[in-house]
Design a protein around this motif. Structure first.
Motif, PDB file in Angstrom:
ATOM      1  N   LEU A 192      36.174  30.207  51.839  1.00  0.00           N
ATOM      2  CA  LEU A 192      37.046  31.038  50.784  1.00  0.00           C
ATOM      3  C   LEU A 192      36.417  30.426  49.322  1.00  0.00           C
ATOM      4  O   LEU A 192      36.106  30.929  48.405  1.00  0.00           O
ATOM      5  CB  LEU A 192      38.167  31.089  50.584  1.00  0.00           C
ATOM      6  CG  LEU A 192      39.132  31.978  49.492  1.00  0.00           C
ATOM      7  CD1 LEU A 192      38.577  33.255  49.736  1.00  0.00           C
ATOM      8  CD2 LEU A 192      40.451  31.593  49.548  1.00  0.00           C
ATOM      9  N   LEU A 193      36.433  29.050  49.413  1.00  0.00           N
ATOM     10  CA  LEU A 193      36.022  28.236  48.086  1.00  0.00           C
ATOM     11  C   LEU A 193      34.774  28.032  47.923  1.00  0.00           C
ATOM     12  O   LEU A 193      34.277  27.627  46.757  1.00  0.00           O
ATOM     13  CB  LEU A 193      36.513  26.626  48.059  1.00  0.00           C
ATOM     14  CG  LEU A 193      38.213  26.676  48.281  1.00  0.00           C
ATOM     15  CD1 LEU A 193      38.473  25.351  48.379  1.00  0.00           C
ATOM     16  CD2 LEU A 193      38.543  27.382  47.085  1.00  0.00           C
ATOM     17  N   ALA A 194      33.676  28.354  48.662  1.00  0.00           N
ATOM     18  CA  ALA A 194      32.061  28.141  48.622  1.00  0.00           C
ATOM     19  C   ALA A 194      31.799  29.085  47.691  1.00  0.00           C
ATOM     20  O   ALA A 194      31.070  28.416  46.527  1.00  0.00           O
ATOM     21  CB  ALA A 194      31.628  28.809  49.839  1.00  0.00           C
ATOM     22  N   PRO A 195      32.247  30.318  47.096  1.00  0.00           N
ATOM     23  CA  PRO A 195      31.592  30.854  46.162  1.00  0.00           C
ATOM     24  C   PRO A 195      32.264  30.611  44.810  1.00  0.00           C
ATOM     25  O   PRO A 195      31.646  30.628  43.602  1.00  0.00           O
ATOM     26  CB  PRO A 195      31.711  32.436  46.208  1.00  0.00           C
ATOM     27  CG  PRO A 195      32.917  32.443  47.081  1.00  0.00           C
ATOM     28  CD  PRO A 195      32.661  31.302  48.031  1.00  0.00           C
ATOM     29  N   VAL A 196      33.240  29.800  44.800  1.00  0.00           N
ATOM     30  CA  VAL A 196      33.929  29.318  43.739  1.00  0.00           C
ATOM     31  C   VAL A 196      33.543  28.147  43.221  1.00  0.00           C
ATOM     32  O   VAL A 196      33.068  27.999  42.075  1.00  0.00           O
ATOM     33  CB  VAL A 196      35.445  29.209  44.047  1.00  0.00           C
ATOM     34  CG1 VAL A 196      36.212  28.620  42.597  1.00  0.00           C
ATOM     35  CG2 VAL A 196      36.151  30.449  44.407  1.00  0.00           C
ATOM     36  N   VAL A 197      33.159  27.296  44.221  1.00  0.00           N
ATOM     37  CA  VAL A 197      32.328  25.786  43.915  1.00  0.00           C
ATOM     38  C   VAL A 197      31.170  26.015  43.489  1.00  0.00           C
ATOM     39  O   VAL A 197      30.698  25.363  42.416  1.00  0.00           O
ATOM     40  CB  VAL A 197      32.582  24.930  45.067  1.00  0.00           C
ATOM     41  CG1 VAL A 197      31.811  23.904  45.040  1.00  0.00           C
ATOM     42  CG2 VAL A 197      34.043  24.688  45.431  1.00  0.00           C
ATOM     43  N   ALA A 198      30.587  27.058  44.001  1.00  0.00           N
ATOM     44  CA  ALA A 198      28.907  27.290  43.578  1.00  0.00           C
ATOM     45  C   ALA A 198      28.777  27.662  42.143  1.00  0.00           C
ATOM     46  O   ALA A 198      27.808  27.497  41.586  1.00  0.00           O
ATOM     47  CB  ALA A 198      28.350  28.535  44.423  1.00  0.00           C
TER      48      ALA A 198
END
Length: 586
Positions: A171-177
């Motif tokens: 879930l956090l992958a696109p946010v951290v990107a």
């Protein structure tokens, strides 16, 4: 300004193009401000060389010079307001690396896989959302001098308790990107410009406090209006820039746990539904009673587990509980939950920052006795106080003691008695809420995860930036105390946090229905051996022989709206409630 480059995602190119448009708007505004000064310089130079002599030219030169000075002063005031404006910052619970080393490690590994800068800090928010927030501005709790810093990763606290570790990472992958956009100079400069304009507009609309602020009120309003004009011209481009940033982040994150992210998105919707239900049905009644549940995130798990037990469509969710929850990434999950729970009470109900006789924590084991029973009895007492003020006599067969029969007989008699009673209860509730607000005296000693995790643990917005208040660790304490670093709520000053009410104000009829139901529940507890209980999905509930009775609403409404006491009397008879027996009130 840098070029567009090659080999980057289409969304990133589109975002950078929009950022360049925003920077051109800034440049044009500066050019317009310098234009009178440039014209004045030309006129004076022409006069010095003898090309523009005469009284008319002298008057023109000085008029343009005065205009240029005024325009430069206004432009300087606007630029200073934009630079110094306090950016909008979300109230959050700061989470230091010592408080969650595993979570920081997970985020850093994720950033390394995505080939983007890692967030500078992590914070929790009592909501089902996650985002990146720039807090490098000194007014936002960052360093005294603005430096290039990665944004803060804000994670919804319900996600940590409901989601599994692998789901949270996906879930956090696109946010951290999205941190790659913050490292791009053009996008970062455009964001600072837009946020500065937004802050200047907010400063111009803020009420004046103190003699100096009132004296500067008119210039602030004027500067705010100019900033509003600039912001209006930037709004569309800024929105398209952020869409491009989001598209680029999503494209970059597609290579990391893409299949698992689809499953995680399903859990987001479920967590949001459970969180909303928990706040409106369970937490809100406690907040109105002056108690704040101290383990709301743990309550989400209980609520969704109950949903999986009742709903056959949710049978698969219960099996997830055997996997490692994301809250295991925290060193002290209970302290973080408590701080997020208090922040939720402040944001959604407007409670004070610290504990006191009228505002104290409650755990789930105490909820039925400390919240449900007290809620019923206080509402029943208010109902009888309003009946006393209306001059309603006690029940015919009973002396002057509070009984359910008095309420039923009055409403059964009709003649607009219900409307008058509803209006009286509405007025009484408004008076009590106003008196409660006057008694609230915020202590100002608000701490997040890193100060106290006891009854007074709180959180604030200025919680990120390297070396800032977000660097404190989680350390439990029995009472509210200042954080080791800066005050986490210093950005908000003595004012309460912005309020986001969960529900619109209740009508008089709704309040009357709640009070009559509370009186019935008190009578059931005192005369029929019933007990107060907690339902994770519906909130306060009445337990009869250990079973939940959820069928009281319809008979009560029949009595209030139609004056028909038959359905309620049948319900009372089935439970064994005596309407003529006195009821213990608060």
């Amino acid at each position: 300004m840098s070029g567009t480059g090659t080999g980057e995602e289409p969304g990133a190119r589109a975002a950078r193009a929009r950022a360049l448009v925003l920077l051109r708007i800034r440049g044009r505004a500066a050019a317009v401000a310098l234009l009178p000064a440039a014209l004045a310089v030309v006129l004076f130079a022409a006069g010095a060389r003898g090309f523009a002599d005469g009284d008319g030219w002298d008057a023109a030169r000085w008029a343009v010079a005065v205009c240029a000075v005024v325009v430069l002063l206004v432009a300087g005031a606007v630029a200073l307001a934009v630079i110094r404006a306090k950016p909008a910052v979300s109230p959050t619970v700061p989470l230091s690396e010592s408080a969650a080393p595993d979570l920081y490690r997970l985020v850093r590994e994720l950033a390394e896989r995505l080939d983007v800068p890692a967030p500078s800090a992590i914070a929790l928010t009592p909501d089902c959302d996650s985002w990146l927030e720039d807090r490098s501005h000194p007014a936002a709790g960052g360093p005294a001098r603005r430096v290039a810093a990665a944004p803060v990763l804000v994670i919804g606290s319900p996600f940590l308790w409901w989601m599994r570790v692998a789901e949270l990472r996906a879930l956090l992958a696109p946010v951290v990107a999205g941190t790659s956009a913050s490292a791009q100079p053009d996008i970062a400069a455009a964001r600072r410009f837009v946020r500065g304009l937004d802050g200047a507009v907010a400063d111009g609309a803020a009420p004046a406090r103190g003699a100096v602020s009132r004296a500067l009120r008119l210039p602030r309003v004027f500067v705010g209006r100019i900033a509003r004009i600039l912001l209006r011209s930037c709004r569309g481009h800024a929105a398209e820039m952020e869409r491009g940033v989001a598209a680029a982040a999503s494209s970059r994150a597609r290579e990391v746990d893409y299949g698992l992210r689809i499953v995680a998105q399903e859990q987001v919707g479920l967590a949001y539904a459970g969180w909303d239900r928990l706040l409106t049905r369970v937490a809100l009644p406690a907040w109105r009673m002056g108690r704040w549940p101290s383990q709301l995130d743990a309550g989400v798990v209980a609520a969704l587990t109950e949903l999986s037990r009742r709903d056959r469509l949710a049978e698969g969710y219960a099996s997830r509980l055997g996997e490692r929850p994301a809250c295991d990434l925290l060193e002290e999950p209970g302290a973080a939950d408590e701080a997020a729970s208090l922040l939720a009470a402040r944001l959604f109900h407007g409670g004070p920052a610290g504990t006191g006789p009228d505002w104290s924590p409650v755990d789930w084991q105490q909820y039925p006795d400390e919240v449900v029973d007290r809620k019923w009895r206080s509402e029943a007492a208010r109902l009888h106080r309003v009946l006393d003020a209306m001059g309603v006599p006690p029940a015919a067969a009973v002396g002057g003691v509070p009984t359910l029969a008095r309420v039923v007989e009055h409403l059964e008699a009709g003649e607009a008695g219900g409307e008058e009673l509803a209006a009286g209860i509405l007025a009484a509730v408004a008076r009590e809420e106003a008196a409660a607000q006057e008694r609230v005296n915020p202590s100002g000693q608000d701490v997040g995860v890193g100060g106290a995790s006891g009854p007074g643990a709180s959180a604030g917005p200025g919680d990120a930036g390297p070396g800032g208040p977000g660097a404190e660790a989680l350390s439990p304490g029995p009472a509210p105390s200042p954080a080791p670093g800066d005050d986490l709520l210093a950005l908000w000053g003595p004012d309460p946090l912005p309020l986001f009410p969960l529900q619109p104000p209740r009508t008089g009829t709704e309040l009357l229905a709640d009070h009559v139901a509370a009186m019935v529940c008190c009578a059931a507890v005192d005369t029929a051996g019933a007990a107060p209980g907690l339902d994770w999905l519906d909130g306060p509930t009445l337990l009869v022989d250990g079973e939940r009775r959820a069928d009281l609403g319809s008979p009560v409404l029949s009595l209030i709206e139609d004056g028909d006491a038959g359905p309620l009397r049948s319900w009372l008879a089935s439970v064994g409630v005596r309407t003529d027996k006195p009821v213990r009130l608060v």
